[in-house]
Design a protein around this motif. Structure first.
Motif, PDB file in Angstrom:
ATOM      1  N   ASN A 161       0.983  -1.355   0.315  1.00 48.05           N
ATOM      2  CA  ASN A 161       0.020   0.252  -0.096  1.00 48.05           C
ATOM      3  C   ASN A 161       1.484   1.704   0.127  1.00 48.05           C
ATOM      4  O   ASN A 161       0.672   2.769  -0.421  1.00 48.05           O
ATOM      5  N   LEU A 175       2.184  22.428 -21.323  1.00 49.40           N
ATOM      6  CA  LEU A 175       1.244  22.186 -21.869  1.00 49.40           C
ATOM      7  C   LEU A 175       0.690  23.875 -22.443  1.00 49.40           C
ATOM      8  O   LEU A 175       0.514  24.270 -23.623  1.00 49.40           O
ATOM      9  N   LEU A 215       0.910   5.604 -18.686  1.00 46.33           N
ATOM     10  CA  LEU A 215       0.452   4.376 -19.151  1.00 46.33           C
ATOM     11  C   LEU A 215       0.856   3.515 -18.003  1.00 46.33           C
ATOM     12  O   LEU A 215      -0.090   3.055 -16.871  1.00 46.33           O
ATOM     13  N   HIS A 262      -5.460  -6.311   8.450  1.00 42.09           N
ATOM     14  CA  HIS A 262      -5.396  -7.518   8.217  1.00 42.09           C
ATOM     15  C   HIS A 262      -5.958  -7.641   6.651  1.00 42.09           C
ATOM     16  O   HIS A 262      -6.418  -7.105   6.315  1.00 42.09           O
ATOM     17  N   HIS A 263      -5.384  -8.372   6.041  1.00 43.05           N
ATOM     18  CA  HIS A 263      -4.980  -8.554   5.058  1.00 43.05           C
ATOM     19  C   HIS A 263      -6.125  -9.972   4.502  1.00 43.05           C
ATOM     20  O   HIS A 263      -5.238 -10.771   4.873  1.00 43.05           O
TER      21      HIS A 263
END
Lengths: 393, 177
Positions: free
Chosen positions: A237, A258, A301, A392-393
């Motif tokens: 994360n 730009l 991308l 907690h994953h």
């Protein structure tokens, strides 16, 4: 990796980096003896390149203190140590001041015949330039030293009054940084072509510095993630957050570039348009197009996907890529204004200065980092970040 | 006559819910769902649901917006009303970019919002879960795990007995009307 091992690893990095730095600068010094004009040109670009992570990390430290964002906790000491290199970068500004007459057309004797430069002479003159450089160096060094000192005070003396002082400094400091960096970009880059002006240039420069500093942060956190201090904090994360920030600053860099180009292209005036015309001829057009593709489209991308942002190795790849493109962008910003129509000729001194200053910078960064705990004790967000990361994953 | 919609187990925090979801998935139930007052991190994996295709849809929407925006400018300035402005080329792509950019953002955002409604099955005037009186607290402080009656392994008594083993506050059957 224990704290002991971390320290010896950083000490090893310091020695190696300083050695590389010494070799690079020795080569550059030899180059100076051969061709001082080329040396000054190469030096300016290399200097701006390595000043970027210093100033950018100062910016991130202050943004962290004002927002108290949890993604800043693992990077905090890295930013402080990078910002602490400012006094060194101040000393390293001396060659730019020495080469003033070579680098800046307004500092040359023939400038008296140029009506446009004469109209700006109240600002663009040698004593005032020198005074401004001293002011930037003192201001930024003071901010860097205080951010670092009060942060260590927070470790030893508890959260207050250190946090209150850090927040107050960061509020005022960010405003001062934004203003001074705007003037700095006018002095060191825009005034290479004293006829040209762009009002967004300062912010463009600051955004690019924050971008470079965030790419550097990804590399530094990756380098240190196995340490005792960081392994409980850094997970996928953390990288996701840094990837999102890289994405945001890639977009910001493009947006401002730009805006600048669109306005100058629409206006099509004699003072502004030549700056871009120079960058569209003599081989520079390819670099301009490469910047659009490799500094904007491809990183964009990659950074849009979780595939990149949630995989540290891939994110490191993109960060290195961005750091390479930062040099191309700075080269493109500065060199055409100094070589006027000379085409693109990467000189060996460009690389010697880049490597020399880089070694010195990394060496001083490692020196400042190895002396302090990698985790800021008493950080108000530490408990929260530990809970999320260990969660907690 | 009303049929059973699902059997619901009620929990009082998200960690118990996540654990219960994991166990239910591992017990072989497929059509399971969870209702929570806030987004619970990791719930998708715990329920065994596939990753959302939304990012790809939004990306496609963005590309479409990009083409539409640039196409519109090109069509107007080059094909439909070729007009010489200060000697600039008709296809002055630089001046097309703001419109192209805005259209990209617009169609990406539309795809995200309406795609979200579509995938969520919204708008939905009513839902069988509202037949459960305690369900009102799903928007406050209660977490619900349900096994739906169209699950291949669904047998009311066995499901109830299984959910009871997960230590919920309560297990209730929910009718579909």
């Amino acid at each position: 990796m224990s704290t002991q091992e971390t320290n010896s690893e950083l000490a090893g990095l310091q020695t190696k980096a300083l050695l590389v730095g010494a070799l690079g600068l020795a080569a550059a010094a030899a180059g100076f003896a051969m061709d001082s004009e080329q040396f000054y040109r190469s030096y300016l670009t290399g200097y701006l390149y390595w000043l970027a992570p210093t100033l950018g990390c100062l910016g991130w430290t202050m943004i962290y203190h004002l927002t108290a964002a949890s993604w800043g906790v693992p990077a905090r000491r890295i930013w402080e140590s990078a910002g602490r290199t400012m006094p060194l970068m101040g000393i390293l500004a001396i060659p730019v001041v020495m080469g003033m007459q070579t680098l800046f057309p307004w500092a040359r004797p023939e400038a008296v015949d140029d009506a446009l430069i004469q109209a700006k002479v109240a600002f663009l003159n040698e004593p005032f330039f020198l005074a401004r450089v001293v002011f930037y160096v003192v201001l930024w060094s003071a901010i860097g030293i205080l951010l670092s000192r009060w942060s260590l005070q927070q470790d030893t003396e508890g959260p207050q009054p250190a946090i209150r002082k850090l927040r107050a400094l960061s509020g005022a400091g960010l405003v001062l940084m934004a203003l001074s960096l705007t003037f700095f970009s006018v002095d060191f880059v825009m005034s290479l072509d004293p006829h040209w002006f762009s009002t967004i240039f300062g912010f463009l420069f600051a955004a690019a510095d924050l971008l470079a500093a965030m790419a550097f942060t990804v590399l530094a956190v990756r380098f240190l993630e196995k340490t005792d201090s960081l392994k409980k904090l850094v997970n996928v994360n953390t990288y996701h957050d840094y990837g999102n920030l890289l994405l945001a600053f890639i977009m910001l860099w493009t947006y401002m570039n730009l805006s600048q180009f669109l306005i100058i292209w629409s206006g099509n005036t004699q003072e502004e348009a030549p700056w871009y015309l120079e960058r569209m001829g003599d081989g520079w057009l390819v670099i301009s197009q490469a910047l659009i593709i490799f500094h904007f489209a491809l990183p964009l991308l990659f950074l849009l996907t979780r595939w990149t942002k949630r995989n540290p190795s891939r994110l490191v790849f993109v960060a290195v890529w961005i750091l390479v493109m930062r040099f191309v962008d700075l080269y493109w910003l500065t060199q055409p204004s100094m070589s006027h129509g000379g085409g693109v000729h990467l000189h060996w001194m460009d690389l010697a200065v880049l490597i020399g200053l880089g070694g010195l910078w990394v060496g001083f960064f490692a020196m400042h980092l190895k002396d302090k705990p990698l985790l800021a004790k008493n950080d108000p967000r530490l408990a929260e970040v530990l809970e999320i990361a260990g969660g907690h994953h | 006559m009303s049929n059973l919609f699902c059997i619901a187990a009620e929990f009082d925090d998200e960690h118990k819910l996540l654990e219960a979801c994991n166990k239910t998935r591992q017990a072989g139930y497929k059509n399971i769902d969870a209702y929570t007052p806030f987004a619970v991190h990791g719930i998708r994996e715990a329920l065994g649901q596939p990753a959302t295709k939304m990012p790809w849809a939004v990306f496609a929407g963005g590309l479409l917006g990009l083409s539409v925006g640039f196409g519109l400018c090109y069509w107007v300035s080059v094909l439909e009303l070729p007009y010489n402005v200060g000697g600039r080329p008709l296809n002055s792509w630089v001046s097309f970019i703001p419109v192209t950019f805005e259209c990209t953002i617009l169609l990406s955002a539309f795809t995200a919002v309406f795609g979200m409604f579509g995938l969520n099955g919204l708008p939905l005037p009513n839902h069988p879960m509202f037949n459960l009186p305690s369900f009102l607290r799903a928007s406050q402080d209660r977490f619900f795990l349900v096994v739906e009656s169209d699950d291949p392994k669904f047998e009311p008594s066995k499901v109830s007995a299984f959910l009871e083993t997960l230590n919920p506050l309560e297990v209730r059957e929910v009718e579909d009307e």
